[in-house]
Scaffold this active site. Sequence first.
Site, mmCIF file in Angstrom:
data_model
loop_
_atom_site.group_PDB
_atom_site.id
_atom_site.type_symbol
_atom_site.label_atom_id
_atom_site.label_comp_id
_atom_site.label_asym_id
_atom_site.label_seq_id
_atom_site.Cartn_x
_atom_site.Cartn_y
_atom_site.Cartn_z
ATOM 1 N N HIS A 149 8.303 55.525 58.395
ATOM 2 C CA HIS A 149 7.708 54.267 57.949
ATOM 3 C C HIS A 149 8.188 53.844 56.571
ATOM 4 O O HIS A 149 7.836 52.757 56.109
ATOM 5 C CB HIS A 149 6.182 54.377 57.933
ATOM 6 N N ASP A 171 -3.108 57.793 62.877
ATOM 7 C CA ASP A 171 -2.636 57.531 64.239
ATOM 8 C C ASP A 171 -3.476 58.259 65.280
ATOM 9 O O ASP A 171 -3.688 57.751 66.386
ATOM 10 C CB ASP A 171 -1.164 57.923 64.380
#
Length: 265
Positions: free
Chosen positions: A53, A180
């Site tokens: 990311h 997540d």
Amino acid sequence: MYAPSSGPGADEHPERPAIGPDSRGLWLMGNDVDLARRLAGTGFDWIALDAQHGAIDRSALVDLGQALGDVGTNFVVRVPGIDHAWIGASLDAGAAGVVVPSIASLEDARHAVRATYYPPLGERSWGPLTPMWDGYAPDAERANAQVQCAVMIETAGALGAVEQIAALDGVNLLFLGPVDLSLSLGLGLDALLADDSPDGPVGRILAAARRHDIEVAAFAGDPSRVPALRALGIDRIAVATDIALVALGARAVLDLTEDTYPRSP
């Protein structure tokens, strides 16, 4: 092709886990080499470069690997996915371990292991870059003994297979991705971290790790989440990101100087 190190640092290189016990890590999203070098000297036990990311491509990986190697920083790379080339390149650049995301099954974990280890344990290709800057490049046997293969438990599939994943030869760290995992399970993040029951998601991860004599680490991202993770029994934590660190530092400076600037009516 470069040979294993026989020069400076070959004998003295510490044989320690990349992410060790009772450790605080810093998660780097940015690719600024000078900032990374500066942050490496602030006292964190390890640094994770986020190539999933963050703004870290293969070129930045090499530059950061050299900079962190020059100052003797213990670093790992969160690779973009279950990618043999990226896992190998991260280790070639001097990372002491890899954090592998997007694990959804036992077979995914097997792929991560194969990419992390040289034969006969895996399929990693030989090609260390660290000798380019006179860095440490262990031979294959020593590299296999030292490397940390951390698989992320951040999906419902990985949680469902956590017992088999923890038992897999070559996996030596389960890495909790709470954000997540909470999304995958349809839970709020606070609810996930507040559940300290043995049958809760984090309890299952910890129990599987204990049964197979491996460790658990976690991403906090924000220091405010560290107490909850510590209370669950996790002591290897990425306590902040570089983004959070800058924001916290800016806030501290503004708070410190607040009284010297009168407010407008």
